[in-house]
Design a protein around this motif. Structure first.
Motif, PDB file in Angstrom:
ATOM      1  N   ARG A 152      28.394  46.611  52.574  1.00 33.86           N
ATOM      2  CA  ARG A 152      27.185  47.141  51.936  1.00 33.86           C
ATOM      3  C   ARG A 152      26.834  46.261  50.744  1.00 33.86           C
ATOM      4  NH1 ARG A 152      26.781  49.550  55.845  1.00 33.86           N
ATOM      5  NH2 ARG A 152      26.137  51.702  56.238  1.00 33.86           N
ATOM      6  N   GLU A 153      25.533  45.963  50.601  1.00 29.35           N
ATOM      7  CA  GLU A 153      25.086  45.274  49.403  1.00 29.35           C
ATOM      8  C   GLU A 153      25.204  46.245  48.221  1.00 29.35           C
ATOM      9  OE1 GLU A 153      23.203  45.519  52.174  1.00 29.35           O
ATOM     10  OE2 GLU A 153      23.428  43.489  52.981  1.00 29.35           O
ATOM     11  N   HIS A 154      25.395  45.717  47.034  1.00 27.71           N
ATOM     12  CA  HIS A 154      25.598  46.603  45.897  1.00 27.71           C
ATOM     13  C   HIS A 154      25.201  45.909  44.607  1.00 27.71           C
ATOM     14  CE1 HIS A 154      29.163  44.310  44.619  1.00 27.71           C
ATOM     15  NE2 HIS A 154      29.467  44.224  45.913  1.00 27.71           N
ATOM     16  N   GLU A 155      24.965  46.737  43.607  1.00 26.03           N
ATOM     17  CA  GLU A 155      24.857  46.255  42.240  1.00 26.03           C
ATOM     18  C   GLU A 155      26.261  46.309  41.637  1.00 26.03           C
ATOM     19  OE1 GLU A 155      22.015  48.759  40.340  1.00 26.03           O
ATOM     20  OE2 GLU A 155      20.529  48.532  41.951  1.00 26.03           O
ATOM     21  N   GLY A 156      26.409  45.856  40.433  1.00 24.45           N
ATOM     22  CA  GLY A 156      27.722  45.905  39.812  1.00 24.45           C
ATOM     23  C   GLY A 156      28.621  44.781  40.284  1.00 24.45           C
ATOM     24  N   LEU A 157      29.918  44.936  40.025  1.00 28.81           N
ATOM     25  CA  LEU A 157      30.866  43.841  40.232  1.00 28.81           C
ATOM     26  C   LEU A 157      32.134  44.365  40.888  1.00 28.81           C
ATOM     27  CD1 LEU A 157      31.050  40.790  39.525  1.00 28.81           C
ATOM     28  CD2 LEU A 157      32.254  41.470  37.431  1.00 28.81           C
ATOM     29  N   ILE A 158      32.609  43.652  41.903  1.00 28.19           N
ATOM     30  CA  ILE A 158      33.898  43.946  42.524  1.00 28.19           C
ATOM     31  C   ILE A 158      34.730  42.670  42.448  1.00 28.19           C
ATOM     32  CG2 ILE A 158      35.115  44.613  44.623  1.00 28.19           C
ATOM     33  CD1 ILE A 158      32.675  46.183  45.467  1.00 28.19           C
ATOM     34  N   LEU A 159      35.852  42.742  41.758  1.00 29.41           N
ATOM     35  CA  LEU A 159      36.748  41.595  41.624  1.00 29.41           C
ATOM     36  C   LEU A 159      37.979  41.837  42.489  1.00 29.41           C
ATOM     37  CD1 LEU A 159      35.598  42.364  38.479  1.00 29.41           C
ATOM     38  CD2 LEU A 159      36.451  40.036  38.178  1.00 29.41           C
ATOM     39  N   SER A 160      38.359  40.825  43.273  1.00 32.29           N
ATOM     40  CA  SER A 160      39.446  41.012  44.227  1.00 32.29           C
ATOM     41  C   SER A 160      40.238  39.723  44.398  1.00 32.29           C
ATOM     42  CB  SER A 160      38.880  41.449  45.584  1.00 32.29           C
ATOM     43  OG  SER A 160      39.863  41.421  46.587  1.00 32.29           O
ATOM     44  N   PRO A 161      41.565  39.834  44.553  1.00 30.42           N
ATOM     45  CA  PRO A 161      42.362  38.640  44.863  1.00 30.42           C
ATOM     46  C   PRO A 161      42.268  38.251  46.332  1.00 30.42           C
ATOM     47  CG  PRO A 161      43.779  40.557  44.735  1.00 30.42           C
ATOM     48  CD  PRO A 161      42.408  41.025  44.355  1.00 30.42           C
ATOM     49  N   ILE A 162      41.660  39.132  47.132  1.00 28.06           N
ATOM     50  CA  ILE A 162      41.527  38.901  48.573  1.00 28.06           C
ATOM     51  C   ILE A 162      40.049  38.791  48.923  1.00 28.06           C
ATOM     52  CG2 ILE A 162      41.936  39.881  50.865  1.00 28.06           C
ATOM     53  CD1 ILE A 162      44.335  41.351  49.695  1.00 28.06           C
ATOM     54  N   PRO A 163      39.629  37.749  49.652  1.00 24.59           N
ATOM     55  CA  PRO A 163      38.219  37.638  50.051  1.00 24.59           C
ATOM     56  C   PRO A 163      37.805  38.834  50.906  1.00 24.59           C
ATOM     57  CG  PRO A 163      39.424  35.600  50.511  1.00 24.59           C
ATOM     58  CD  PRO A 163      40.445  36.621  50.152  1.00 24.59           C
ATOM     59  N   SER A 164      36.545  39.231  50.795  1.00 23.72           N
ATOM     60  CA  SER A 164      36.070  40.368  51.591  1.00 23.72           C
ATOM     61  C   SER A 164      36.199  40.095  53.086  1.00 23.72           C
ATOM     62  CB  SER A 164      34.610  40.687  51.237  1.00 23.72           C
ATOM     63  OG  SER A 164      33.763  39.577  51.521  1.00 23.72           O
ATOM     64  N   ALA A 165      36.201  38.818  53.493  1.00 25.65           N
ATOM     65  CA  ALA A 165      36.366  38.479  54.912  1.00 25.65           C
ATOM     66  C   ALA A 165      37.715  38.932  55.442  1.00 25.65           C
ATOM     67  CB  ALA A 165      36.207  36.973  55.113  1.00 25.65           C
ATOM     68  N   ASP A 166      38.710  39.113  54.558  1.00 23.37           N
ATOM     69  CA  ASP A 166      40.053  39.532  54.980  1.00 23.37           C
ATOM     70  C   ASP A 166      40.319  41.002  54.690  1.00 23.37           C
ATOM     71  OD1 ASP A 166      40.690  36.983  55.899  1.00 23.37           O
ATOM     72  OD2 ASP A 166      41.363  36.324  53.919  1.00 23.37           O
ATOM     73  N   ILE A 167      39.275  41.730  54.264  1.00 23.02           N
ATOM     74  CA  ILE A 167      39.387  43.176  54.043  1.00 23.02           C
ATOM     75  C   ILE A 167      38.709  43.863  55.229  1.00 23.02           C
ATOM     76  CG2 ILE A 167      38.778  45.112  52.553  1.00 23.02           C
ATOM     77  CD1 ILE A 167      38.713  43.176  50.202  1.00 23.02           C
ATOM     78  N   TYR A 168      39.449  44.690  55.944  1.00 24.58           N
ATOM     79  CA  TYR A 168      38.925  45.293  57.168  1.00 24.58           C
ATOM     80  C   TYR A 168      38.850  46.812  57.020  1.00 24.58           C
ATOM     81  CZ  TYR A 168      39.360  40.888  59.686  1.00 24.58           C
ATOM     82  OH  TYR A 168      39.217  39.594  60.101  1.00 24.58           O
ATOM     83  N   LEU A 169      37.835  47.382  57.658  1.00 29.30           N
ATOM     84  CA  LEU A 169      37.600  48.818  57.619  1.00 29.30           C
ATOM     85  C   LEU A 169      37.710  49.400  59.026  1.00 29.30           C
ATOM     86  CD1 LEU A 169      36.470  51.467  56.250  1.00 29.30           C
ATOM     87  CD2 LEU A 169      34.190  50.613  56.857  1.00 29.30           C
ATOM     88  N   VAL A 170      38.445  50.511  59.137  1.00 30.85           N
ATOM     89  CA  VAL A 170      38.442  51.307  60.368  1.00 30.85           C
ATOM     90  C   VAL A 170      37.596  52.542  60.084  1.00 30.85           C
ATOM     91  CG1 VAL A 170      39.806  52.611  62.024  1.00 30.85           C
ATOM     92  CG2 VAL A 170      40.723  50.511  61.051  1.00 30.85           C
ATOM     93  N   ASN A 171      36.457  52.669  60.776  1.00 28.83           N
ATOM     94  CA  ASN A 171      35.580  53.810  60.552  1.00 28.83           C
ATOM     95  C   ASN A 171      36.193  55.093  61.090  1.00 28.83           C
ATOM     96  OD1 ASN A 171      33.192  52.762  59.231  1.00 28.83           O
ATOM     97  ND2 ASN A 171      32.789  51.633  61.113  1.00 28.83           N
TER      98      ASN A 171
END
Length: 555
Positions: free
Chosen positions: A387-406
């Protein structure tokens, strides 16, 4: 937001991607098109010559009669050859367009893609691709031949008779096409209204069919029928309003055809009634009769052409939405926590959750609690880069390597291996290892390996769908896993199996679960809760350790 192929160039880009053999097919189809225009008009000219030969007693009339018959033979063969070459070309273009649509659809913003339900999107894509096909077919097979034939008829009449008669015919044909264009345009505008209504009605129908068990359980069959009948009445009323311009169109076309046939015949007969006049009359009427059928079909072809543009327009409108990356990137930092700063999460214009400053440790099993409609699932998708968002998310892991199970795991009507690997190459050992870690037994793996799982995984249980989702993440080497309501709609024993699986996975890959389940909450290493639109930490975990989650309520 990134650049890339703009949807307005959808057709151009797709056409450029076509291989050379496809363009050779198009060239062949175009050549046959020109030959067919000639073969459609030549019989009228040859018939006029044959009539003159019969009236004057010329001895060459049998040869002319054979030529006349042969033209129809050649025309029929060329029509099929042209159609066959065009069909292959059209399907190759359709393939290229479909691939381009898919490419663009998976790059539009998540918020825009999720604003429409799957049924509506399916209709728009199907109708849009069909519309492009209708534009091509009617443009190449009806409108273009008619315009070219009208020009050729004018030239033949100008050369054989007089440019005055040729000009008169051209003027009447131009008026005919102009009237058809103007009135058909009004029809098309009205039809565009009921196109949108038809899309909504289809959604109501599929929704009603999909919910058949609830409808029957609550004896709501009459309610469903009344709801659809009301929607269908609106559609019928809109269709009825679009019919009146067609009736006016038929009246004007009839008057113009009367003028076209009557005036030209009178002009020729006014010059005399000898053999030359008869030959001219046969020539003019033969040519006009030849194009009268395309003229009458022009209205339907033009409407189909415009309907195609309307359908294609709906598709291009969706494809013209802003383009984003495959996943929304997070800002990198080397601390082993997922930090959220000044992040408002909205449903439309309504703020569901506002996080001023929070840290989520990327270790073990973390539970996110909260009531329905508090923004938990939206937060999960945002953390997963979906999801696009305002604000800031800082992570040591790229979002490409974060997976979601709906909550409802997406399944495909393919075998187990393809449902886990998806676009990746199937590695048997890696697949088996991922399935075993996700909680599958060896017997389950054997049983599910040799058959498709059915549309949306209908041939397997809810627990198996959940665990296939886990196996999918493990197979793709997820470095941070987010699971939305993993125990929902599961019986107690299956839920316990899923919880044990998540605990096992969390030993090597950090897992964040969105849940209402108190049992799952008790199994978590740490937890936090959404309360009154803010993110707050709970005090202690089941093991007595302090949580490493910090949240400052938003204003």
């Amino acid at each position: 937001m990134t650049g890339g192929t703009r949807p307005r160039s959808l057709i151009v880009e797709a056409m450029r991607a076509l291989p050379a053999p496809v363009w050779r097919l198009f060239a062949l189809s175009s050549l046959l098109f020109v030959l067919l225009v000639a073969l459609r008009l030549l019989p009228a000219v040859v018939l006029a010559v044959l009539t003159s030969q019969l009236l004057t007693g010329a001895e060459t009339w049998p040869l002319t009669a054979a030529l006349y018959a042969g033209l129809f033979f050649a025309r029929r063969i060329l029509e099929e050859a042209r159609f066959a070459s065009y069909v292959v070309f059209e399907q190759m273009v359709q393939k290229a367009l479909s691939l381009k649509v898919l490419d663009l659809f998976y790059r539009i913003r998540f918020a825009d893609a999720s604003a429409r339900n799957a049924s509506e999107l399916g209709i728009i894509v199907d109708r849009g691709l069909g519309g492009i096909r209708a534009v091509m077919f009617n443009g190449l097979f009806s409108i273009a031949p008619l315009i070219l034939e009208a020009i050729v008829v004018t030239v033949i009449l100008g050369v054989r008779l007089s440019w005055g008669i040729g000009g008169l015919v051209l003027a009447l044909l131009a008026v005919f096409l102009l009237v058809t264009y103007r009135i058909s345009g009004e029809v098309q505008r009205r039809q565009q209204t009921w196109f949108a209504t038809a899309t909504r009605n289809y959604g109501i129908l599929t929704e009603s069919l999909r919910s058949f068990e609830a409808i029957r359980a609550f004896r709501a069959q009459g309610w469903v029928q009344d709801r659809y009948a009301e929607a269908a009445d609106t559609f019928v009323a809109q269709v009825r309003r679009s019919i009146w311009p067609n009736l006016w169109l038929g009246l004007w076309q009839g008057l113009l055809l009367f003028a076209l046939m009557g005036v030209t015949s009178l002009v020729i007969l006014a010059q005399g009634t000898g053999p030359g006049a008869v030959e001219s009359l046969v020539l003019v009427n033969g040519l006009l009769l030849q194009i009268s059928t395309p003229l009458l079909q022009f209205s339907a072809a033009y409407r189909a052409f415009m309907q195609g543009l309307s359908g294609a327009g709906q598709l291009l409108e969706v494809m013209n939405l802003p383009i984003s990356d495959a996943k929304v990137a997070h800002v990198f930092h080397d601390t082993p926590v997922l930090r959220i700063k000044k992040l408002p999460l909205k449903a439309g214009e309504r703020v569901l959750l506002e996080i001023e400053d929070a840290e989520i440790p990327m270790r073990g099993l973390t539970a996110l609690m909260g009531g329905s409609g508090t923004g938990k699932s939206l937060l999960a998708k945002t953390l997963a880069g979906l999801r696009e968002h305002e604000g800031l998310i800082l992570s040591p892991i790229p979002s490409a390597d974060i997976y979601l199970v709906n909550q409802s795991v997406e399944m495909f009507d393919m075998p187990l291996a393809q449902n886990v690997a998806l676009a990746a190459e199937v590695d048997t050992n890696r697949l088996r290892h991922s399935l075993l870690r996700a909680g599958f037994t060896k017997a389950e793996i054997t049983n599910l390996s040799d058959r498709p799982l059915g549309e949306s995984g209908r041939s397997i249980s809810g627990g198996q769908r959940k665990r296939i989702g886990f196996a999918r993440l493990l197979y793709h080497n997820a470095r941070f896993i987010i699971v939305d309501e993993p125990t929902s709609e599961l019986d107690r024993d299956t839920a316990q199996t899923v919880i044990a699986t998540l605990r096992d996975i969390a030993h090597s890959v950090p897992v964040l679960v969105i849940t209402h389940d108190k049992t799952l909450r008790a199994a978590a290493d740490q937890a936090f809760r959404i309360c009154d639109g803010t993110l707050v930490s709970e005090t202690e975990s089941a093991s007595g350790e302090r949580y490493a989650i910090r949240a400052v309520p938003g204003e």
